[in-house]
Design a protein around this motif. Structure first.
Motif, PDB file in Angstrom:
ATOM      1  N   TYR A  82      54.439  11.497  36.378  1.00 22.72           N
ATOM      2  CA  TYR A  82      53.981  12.691  37.093  1.00 22.72           C
ATOM      3  C   TYR A  82      52.826  13.407  36.402  1.00 22.72           C
ATOM      4  O   TYR A  82      52.360  14.438  36.872  1.00 22.72           O
ATOM      5  N   GLY A  83      52.347  12.884  35.271  1.00 23.23           N
ATOM      6  CA  GLY A  83      51.343  13.622  34.505  1.00 23.23           C
ATOM      7  C   GLY A  83      50.182  12.775  34.070  1.00 23.23           C
ATOM      8  O   GLY A  83      49.517  12.126  34.876  1.00 23.23           O
ATOM      9  N   LEU A 126      57.348  22.093  36.855  1.00 23.05           N
ATOM     10  CA  LEU A 126      56.318  21.429  36.064  1.00 23.05           C
ATOM     11  C   LEU A 126      55.523  22.492  35.318  1.00 23.05           C
ATOM     12  O   LEU A 126      55.073  23.467  35.915  1.00 23.05           O
ATOM     13  N   ASP A 182      52.432  23.495  32.317  1.00 27.82           N
ATOM     14  CA  ASP A 182      51.224  23.113  31.596  1.00 27.82           C
ATOM     15  C   ASP A 182      51.512  23.304  30.110  1.00 27.82           C
ATOM     16  O   ASP A 182      51.649  24.423  29.634  1.00 27.82           O
ATOM     17  N   TYR A 225      48.860  18.070  28.481  1.00 27.96           N
ATOM     18  CA  TYR A 225      49.770  17.280  29.311  1.00 27.96           C
ATOM     19  C   TYR A 225      50.782  18.230  29.947  1.00 27.96           C
ATOM     20  O   TYR A 225      50.926  19.367  29.524  1.00 27.96           O
ATOM     21  N   PRO A 226      51.508  17.752  30.955  1.00 29.09           N
ATOM     22  CA  PRO A 226      52.525  18.586  31.583  1.00 29.09           C
ATOM     23  C   PRO A 226      53.922  18.276  31.049  1.00 29.09           C
ATOM     24  O   PRO A 226      54.137  17.242  30.406  1.00 29.09           O
ATOM     25  N   VAL A 244      53.082  25.017  36.790  1.00 31.99           N
ATOM     26  CA  VAL A 244      52.134  24.322  37.669  1.00 31.99           C
ATOM     27  C   VAL A 244      52.657  24.484  39.093  1.00 31.99           C
ATOM     28  O   VAL A 244      53.584  23.784  39.507  1.00 31.99           O
ATOM     29  N   TYR A 271      50.464  17.554  39.240  1.00 33.77           N
ATOM     30  CA  TYR A 271      49.669  17.688  38.028  1.00 33.77           C
ATOM     31  C   TYR A 271      48.222  17.256  38.230  1.00 33.77           C
ATOM     32  O   TYR A 271      47.304  17.914  37.711  1.00 33.77           O
ATOM     33  N   TYR A 286      46.357  20.021  39.990  1.00 31.53           N
ATOM     34  CA  TYR A 286      46.232  21.128  39.052  1.00 31.53           C
ATOM     35  C   TYR A 286      45.175  20.821  37.994  1.00 31.53           C
ATOM     36  O   TYR A 286      44.314  21.657  37.682  1.00 31.53           O
ATOM     37  N   TYR A 287      45.217  19.628  37.430  1.00 34.15           N
ATOM     38  CA  TYR A 287      44.282  19.219  36.384  1.00 34.15           C
ATOM     39  C   TYR A 287      42.840  19.266  36.898  1.00 34.15           C
ATOM     40  O   TYR A 287      41.942  19.750  36.207  1.00 34.15           O
TER      41      TYR A 287
END
Length: 137
Positions: free
Chosen positions: A9-10, A39, A41, A45-46, A120, A125, A128-129
């Motif tokens: 997931y990350g 999730l 931050d 990484y998450p 998050v 992710y 978001y990233y």
């Protein structure tokens, strides 16, 4: 022989991540999926905290066909007796929701406090990233 599945997931979803490339080279993608959880931050990484009362965290499922591959991913995730204690993540089995139903899969759950971390929103992710680090920034 039972197949092992891994829900990621990350950072392992990122195209430029070396361990993500390793995963894609040695394992077959099975499906997109999602799991109930929160999730956070953690910085670079998450961190996922499984929570049946939360929204969904989105990711992808891969088939892991060798214990050697899982050992490589364990090391990347800071999981195992030879890693710093307490482990950064714990690897646990849980049910991942896919378009075809639920699939039992390994997932790495964050194992350190989350009180001062940013949540998050939406549980995606990569989205978001990319908002946090737009191209050319």
């Amino acid at each position: 022989m039972q197949k092992d599945y891994l829900f990621v997931y990350g950072t392992l979803l990122q195209q430029h991540n070396a361990f993500g490339q390793y995963l894609r080279k040695h394992c077959l993608p099975v499906s997109k999926g999602k799991v109930k959880g929160l999730l956070y931050d953690v910085g670079e990484y998450p961190g996922l905290i499984l929570d049946d009362n939360a929204g969904y965290v989105h990711g992808s499922i891969y088939v892991i066909e060798s214990p050697l591959i899982m050992a490589e991913i364990d090391a990347y995730e800071g999981y195992g007796p030879d890693e710093q204690q307490p482990n950064l993540y714990i690897r646990t089995r849980t049910s991942i929701l896919t378009a075809q139903g639920y699939l039992e899969s390994w997932v790495y759950q964050y194992n350190l406090p989350v009180e001062n971390l940013v949540l998050v929103e939406g549980g995606d992710y990569l989205e978001y990233y990319h908002k946090k680090n737009p191209p050319g920034s």
